[in-house]
Design an enzyme around this catalytic site. Sequence first.
Site, PDB file in Angstrom:
ATOM      1  CG  HIS A  31      -2.214  -1.118   1.159  1.00 58.33           C
ATOM      2  ND1 HIS A  31      -3.341  -0.783   0.108  1.00 58.33           N
ATOM      3  CD2 HIS A  31      -2.302  -2.250   1.466  1.00 58.33           C
ATOM      4  CE1 HIS A  31      -3.991  -1.806   0.321  1.00 58.33           C
ATOM      5  NE2 HIS A  31      -3.459  -2.908   1.022  1.00 58.33           N
ATOM      6  CB  THR A  32       4.353   1.955  -0.518  1.00 60.62           C
ATOM      7  OG1 THR A  32       4.749   0.729  -0.994  1.00 60.62           O
ATOM      8  CG2 THR A  32       4.455   1.768   1.283  1.00 60.62           C
ATOM      9  CG  ASP A  33       1.363   0.609  -5.718  1.00 57.60           C
ATOM     10  OD1 ASP A  33       0.672   0.809  -4.795  1.00 57.60           O
ATOM     11  OD2 ASP A  33       1.159  -0.382  -6.485  1.00 57.60           O
ATOM     12  CB  ALA A 119      -4.369 -16.334  -5.158  1.00 58.28           C
ATOM     13  CG  LEU A 121      -0.349 -15.150  -5.786  1.00 56.45           C
ATOM     14  CD1 LEU A 121      -0.174 -16.439  -5.768  1.00 56.45           C
ATOM     15  CD2 LEU A 121       0.888 -14.580  -5.107  1.00 56.45           C
ATOM     16  CB  SER A 123      -4.203 -13.782 -12.282  1.00 59.25           C
ATOM     17  OG  SER A 123      -5.336 -13.313 -11.746  1.00 59.25           O
ATOM     18  CB  SER A 124      -6.024  -8.738 -13.244  1.00 60.92           C
ATOM     19  OG  SER A 124      -5.422  -8.175 -11.989  1.00 60.92           O
ATOM     20  CG  ASP A 168       0.103  -5.542  -8.806  1.00 57.12           C
ATOM     21  OD1 ASP A 168       1.104  -5.413  -7.713  1.00 57.12           O
ATOM     22  OD2 ASP A 168      -1.133  -5.332  -8.494  1.00 57.12           O
TER      23      ASP A 168
HETATM   24  C1  GLA Z   1      -2.836  -4.396  -5.228  1.00 61.28           C
HETATM   25  C2  GLA Z   1      -2.618  -3.153  -6.262  1.00 61.28           C
HETATM   26  C3  GLA Z   1      -1.246  -2.568  -6.162  1.00 61.28           C
HETATM   27  C4  GLA Z   1      -0.923  -2.446  -4.746  1.00 61.28           C
HETATM   28  C5  GLA Z   1      -1.014  -3.512  -3.747  1.00 61.28           C
HETATM   29  C6  GLA Z   1      -1.001  -3.000  -2.499  1.00 61.28           C
HETATM   30  O1  GLA Z   1      -2.101  -5.604  -5.705  1.00 61.28           O
HETATM   31  O2  GLA Z   1      -2.802  -3.690  -7.597  1.00 61.28           O
HETATM   32  O3  GLA Z   1      -1.097  -1.605  -7.025  1.00 61.28           O
HETATM   33  O4  GLA Z   1      -1.391  -1.101  -4.359  1.00 61.28           O
HETATM   34  O5  GLA Z   1      -2.352  -3.822  -3.925  1.00 61.28           O
HETATM   35  O6  GLA Z   1       0.372  -3.023  -1.942  1.00 61.28           O
END
Ligand code: GLA
Length: 381
Positions: A31-33, A119, A121, A123-124, A168
Site C-alpha cells: 500500500h505504498t505504490d 489470490a 498474485l 493474475s490480472s 504489479d
Molecule cells: C494491489 C494493487 C497494487 C498495490 C497493492 C498493495 O495489488 O494492484 O498496485 O497497491 O495492492 O500494495
Amino acid sequence: MLIEQEFRKIFGASPEVVVRAPGRVNLIGEHTDYNQGFVLPAAIDRYCWYAGRRRPGTEVHVYSVDFQKRAQFDLSRIERDGIDHWSDYLRGVSKLIQETGASLSGAEIVLGGDVPREAGLSSSAAVEIGASAFWKKLINLDADPVSLAKLAQAAENDFMGIPCGIMDQFVSALGRKDHALFLDCRDLHYRHVPLGANAKIVVCNSGVKRTLAQSEYEIRTQQCAEAVRRLRSAGVAANSLRDVSIEDLNRSKHALDDVLLRRARHVVTENNRVLDAVKALQEGDPNHFGKLMNQSHASLRDDYQVSCLELDTLVELAQKQPGVFGARMTGAGFGGCTVNLVRQEAAGAFADAVRDGYRKALGIEAEIYTFQASDGAMAAL
Ligand code: GLA
C-alpha cells in the site's frame, strides 16, 4: 508448448507469436505504490501465456483456455464485455495501445496460464502485460517495458475501473530471474536486487477470496489523500505520504484523527522498511529482512487494517516455524496470500507444518507454493 497446441486445436494453424507474462509476489512495501513510495516485489514463475496470429480485418477472436470460452471484438469500437470479463483486460490494453496512435491488426488469440486467480498474485496484471507484450511482438510496436507497464495500469484504472498503483504491472513487465525489483513509484527509477541463494520465497494461499479488497482499497486511497491534505494545512510540505517523515508525522499528528494517523503511520514506516529491506538483502542479512517483514505485517494488521483472521493465522503459524526469517500478508489484503522467507533446507517442513496448523485452526486447506523469482514478460516464439 502447451499454449501453441491449444492454439492449433482452436484455430487449426500455428501461431505467429507466443508471449508470456508473470504474476508477482510483493516481498515488502504494501500500500505504498499509490502513495508514490517504495516497493520490493518479485515476478514469479507462474505466467499468463498468449499465442496468436494476424487475421485480415479488424476483428479479434480470442479463446480462453482457463474459462474454455470464446469472445470476439472489433478494434474499431472496443467496449467492455458485460459477460465475458476475462476478455476485458485484452480489450482495455488494445484500446489504449490504439489511442497512442498505433494501428493494430485483426487477430486470433488463445490465452491461458497458471497464475492462481483472485489470490493476490496479480493474475490480472499478468493478463494485461501479456496483452501488451503480445501486440508489441505481433505488430512490432516500438514501446519500452516501462511505457507498457504504465499503459497496462491505465487500462486497469480507466477501462476496468479498478484503482491500483503501478507495482504489479511494472514487475510483470520488468522482473528479473533470481532478483527482486526495487521500485521508486514516484519517478519509476528501479533496480534489480539479487535474492540470496539460501532463502526461499514460500507463499501460502489463505483460500479467502478478496471480496472486500476493492471497496476497502478505494477507502484507503482516499484516507491517504485526506491525510496529506490535513498535514499540508498543518504546514508539512508534502505532495504525497512519500514526502512525510516520521518526525513530520509526530509533530503534526494533531491534524489527523486516529484512523488517518494509523493509515499515514503505516505508509511512512513501510517506506522506511523497504529501504532497510533492500539494504539487508544487499548485505546478505535475511534475519533482518525477515524482521522487517514481520513488522510490515503488524503495521498492515494494526494501522492499515487490511489483514483478516485467515492471514493473521497463517502469519502467526509461520513465524513459529524453525528456519523462518519472516512472514507477512502480501498484496491488497482481506484474503489472498502470505509471503514467507524461509531457510532453503527448512522450506519443505515449513510448508507441511503451516498447512497442518491452518487446517487444525480454521479447517481450511492452504495451497502452498515455492516460487522462483523470474524474468518479466517476454516473447517465447
Ligand atoms: C494491489 C494493487 C497494487 C498495490 C497493492 C498493495 O495489488 O494492484 O498496485 O497497491 O495492492 O500494495
